[in-house]
Design an enzyme around this catalytic site. Structure first.
Site, mmCIF file in Angstrom:
data_model
loop_
_atom_site.group_PDB
_atom_site.id
_atom_site.type_symbol
_atom_site.label_atom_id
_atom_site.label_comp_id
_atom_site.label_asym_id
_atom_site.label_seq_id
_atom_site.Cartn_x
_atom_site.Cartn_y
_atom_site.Cartn_z
ATOM 1 C CG HIS A 195 43.078 90.462 9.934
ATOM 2 N ND1 HIS A 195 42.219 91.069 9.056
ATOM 3 C CD2 HIS A 195 42.331 89.981 10.945
ATOM 4 C CE1 HIS A 195 40.996 90.948 9.527
ATOM 5 N NE2 HIS A 195 41.028 90.281 10.661
ATOM 6 C CD GLU A 437 28.443 94.688 16.465
ATOM 7 O OE1 GLU A 437 29.625 94.973 16.246
ATOM 8 O OE2 GLU A 437 27.845 93.746 15.899
ATOM 9 C CG ASP A 461 30.471 98.041 14.128
ATOM 10 O OD1 ASP A 461 30.886 98.857 13.278
ATOM 11 O OD2 ASP A 461 30.788 96.834 14.117
ATOM 12 C CB CYS A 508 33.512 92.677 23.042
ATOM 13 S SG CYS A 508 32.218 92.822 21.806
HETATM 14 C C1 PEP Z 1 32.510 96.245 17.931
HETATM 15 O O1 PEP Z 1 31.869 96.664 16.955
HETATM 16 O O2 PEP Z 1 32.639 96.882 19.000
HETATM 17 C C2 PEP Z 1 33.185 94.941 17.862
HETATM 18 C C3 PEP Z 1 33.792 94.431 18.911
HETATM 19 O O3 PEP Z 1 33.185 94.301 16.660
HETATM 20 P P1 PEP Z 1 34.251 94.608 15.494
HETATM 21 O O4 PEP Z 1 35.280 95.576 16.037
HETATM 22 O O5 PEP Z 1 34.824 93.289 15.129
HETATM 23 O O6 PEP Z 1 33.371 95.206 14.452
HETATM 24 MG MG MG Z 2 31.398 95.312 15.338
#
Ligand code: PEP
Ligand code: MG
Length: 589
Positions: A195, A437, A461, A508
């Protein structure tokens, strides 16, 4: 002064140089030094003076924080003052000085170790976490043993320094960085996805981590260069090297400025198709950098950070204060607030979370929230209250089946009614979206889309589960291929389904920040790309230099190909033939 060159992992690009400021935690590494018995009394006195100075310091910070942020934020200092006043703690230190005839630094280090062992062995997670408080207090006393004027970024608002630390808790990083006087960061510990690394990147602070022993190699006041692009740290470099890095810094800063100019250009392809770069962030403070880099909204707010930043569970007000700041600073642009994606290996320091045999497939994200309803409701209440700004959307992670959406909707309605009864303002029409996901959710995208206002594809994911490749396992990373034809077909199916249903769709995951993939995604119908803000200028530049119709044709052909390699070659060949500028992106970030 010795010139030392160290190699680590560059996690936030750019070059920062200046005087060093060692974080206090790093100082906790004394060697055993004996003193003559004639100095024992003076050493004990030195310890007592350090305790007094620490008390004055804590009281001063308490007053400062109270006046800047309000009374509710001072409880940490009260807790620390209590620990400081505990007679047994410093009696133990004094005893070691007297019995072993050692310097106070060593005695403190010993007591610190002892407390760490005691706390770590406790069963109760809450009490186990108290070790950070004791450790913090002892570290402050330790630093105060040295009466020479110490410098910390927080001591002097105008002096900007290079922060060197053994490790930084995300909360420490957030406090230091938000004060605006950290030029760069160098750390013994850490990885690219920690982080602190994410935070440094999003606040545009050059950072190198994983240096192992940089805290042993530098002293306060040394001149240090941190090259976050190439992962190097140079301690007390000779003038010629300093000059070389000065010019490298100027080149990088110029390049970054150029990138920022892209932010002011329209997000349109050559044939005037509108697309939307959005930002993935973790702190409200990141909004301004994101917008300055061209973000047109916050496409993913990872709310886990609120939990990781504090030792007790966040209250509704804690949540609300973050979300309302976020909504206000992004207003009128949209903000997608994702409910907590925690559980499995991302454990909450405040809760006892059972260790699971297979955390990635375990009680994560919405599964965790539906099991811990009171936490979930607290978060939903806060998100809804922040939605009074009318630019907030709620986003649910890791949906697997329709029933989960039904449960979320029931809970959301319950919370809305509560807020109405309590006369809180909120947006009754707050858009509800889910993250795609899990491959099963992708396959029934048509079913899910009928129940929600939008979907956001979490490719990090989704690819991990679809290709059965652990996203953080380097042994199988060669198989992690966003351009795998199966992934392209799946994503195209989700996008087309959303468009058919007249619903919004965003991506995302990291894939949206990769230029080749972004070209394929635009050609597949995607218009909303959410990513780490630092990548926005590059993606915007890429998409501005192509025509949609080239991409649509290219995707149609790509979907008939057999391997990721074939897809990649095909994209480059087709796009290059028509729009050579698409690949003119200068130095990679
Ligand atoms: C993803 O899984 O693409 C996502 C944006 O969530 P994180 O990376 O926080 O798991
Ligand atoms: Mg994710």
């Amino acid at each position: 002064m010795n010139f030392i060159r160290l190699r680590g992992i560059g996690v936030s690009p750019g070059i920062g140089m200046g005087e060093t400021c060692l974080s206090e935690k790093a100082l906790f590494m004394a060697k055993k030094e004996f003193i003559p018995s004639s100095r024992v009394a003076a050493e004990v006195k030195r310890l007592k003076r350090a305790v007094v100075r620490t008390e004055q310091e804590l009281l001063q910070w308490k007053r400062d924080v109270e006046s800047r942020m309000g009374e509710e934020h001072v409880f940490v200092f009260d807790a620390h003052l209590l620990i400081l006043k505990d007679p047994s703690l410093f009696a133990a230190v004094e005893k070691i000085i007297r019995q072993e005839r050692v310097r106070a630094e060593w005695a403190l280090t010993q007591v610190h170790r002892k407390y760490e062992d005691i706390f770590s062995s406790l069963q109760d997670d809450y009490f186990r976490q108290r070790k950070f408080d004791v450790s913090d207090v002892l570290a402050r006393v330790y630093a105060n043993l040295d009466t020479r004027k110490r410098r910390r970024p927080s001591d002097n608002q105008t002096k900007r320094m290079v922060l060197v630390a053994h490790d930084l808790l995300p909360s420490e990083a957030a406090v230091s960085f938000s004060q605006g006087n950290v030029l760069a960061v160098a750390m013994d510990m850490g990885g690219a996805t920690s982080h602190t690394a994410i935070l440094a990147r999003s606040m545009n602070i050059p950072a190198v981590v994983g240096l192992h022993d940089v805290t042993h190699q530098v002293k306060n006041g040394d001149f240090v260069i941190v090259d976050g692009t190439d992962g190097e740290v140079l301690i007390n470099p000779p003038p010629a090297v300093r000059k070389e890095f000065q010019s490298k810094k100027e080149k990088y800063d110029k390049y970054f400025k150029e990138l920022k100019k892209t932010a002011r250009l329209k997000s349109l392809t050559l044939d005037e198709v509108r697309f939307y770069p959005l930002a993935n962030i973790e702190l409200p403070e990141e909004v301004s950098l994101a917008f300055s880099l061209g973000a047109e909204g916050i496409g993913l707010f990872r709310s886990e950070f609120i939990y990781l930043q504090r030792e007790s569970l966040p209250t509704e007000e804690d949540h609300f204060s973050v979300y309302s700041r976020l909504a206000k600073s992004a207003y009128p642009s949209p903000v997608y607030i994702r409910t907590v994606d925690i559980g499995g290996e991302k454990s909450l320091p405040q809760l006892k979370i059972e260790k699971e045999p297979n955390p990635a497939l375990g009680l994560r994200a919405i599964r965790f929230s539906l099991r811990n309803r009171s936490l979930f409701k607290t978060q939903l209440r806060a998100i809804l209250r922040a939605s009074a700004w009318k630019n907030v959307r709620v986003l649910i992670p890791m949906i697997t089946e329709l029933e989960e959406i039904a449960e979320v909707k029931l809970l959301l309605e319950e919370v809305k009614q509560e807020l109405e009864r309590e006369k809180h303002k909120f947006d009754r029409q707050i858009p509800l979206g889910v993250m795609i996901e899990v491959p099963a959710a992708a396959a029934i995208a048509d079913v899910l889309l009928k129940e929600v206002d939008y979907v956001s594809i979490g490719t990090n994911d989704l690819i991990q589960y679809y290709l059965a490749v652990d996203r953080s396992n380097e042994f199988v990373s060669y198989l992690y291929k966003p351009l795998h034809p199966s992934v392209l077909r799946l994503i195209k199916f989700i996008i087309e389904t959303a468009l058919r249903e007249g619903k919004d769709v965003t991506i995302c995951g990291e894939m949206a920040a990769d230029p080749l993939s972004a070209l394929v995604l635009l050609g597949s119908g995607l218009r909303k790309f959410s990513m780490n803000p630092i990548f926005i200028p590059k993606i915007k530049k890429t998409l501005r230099s192509v025509e949609l119709r080239t991409l649509e044709k290219m995707v149609e052909e790509a979907l008939t190909l057999r391997t990721a390699q074939e897809v990649e070659e095909h994209v480059i060949e087709r796009v290059l033939a028509k729009h050579p500028r698409a690949f003119l992106m200068g130095q990679a970030l």
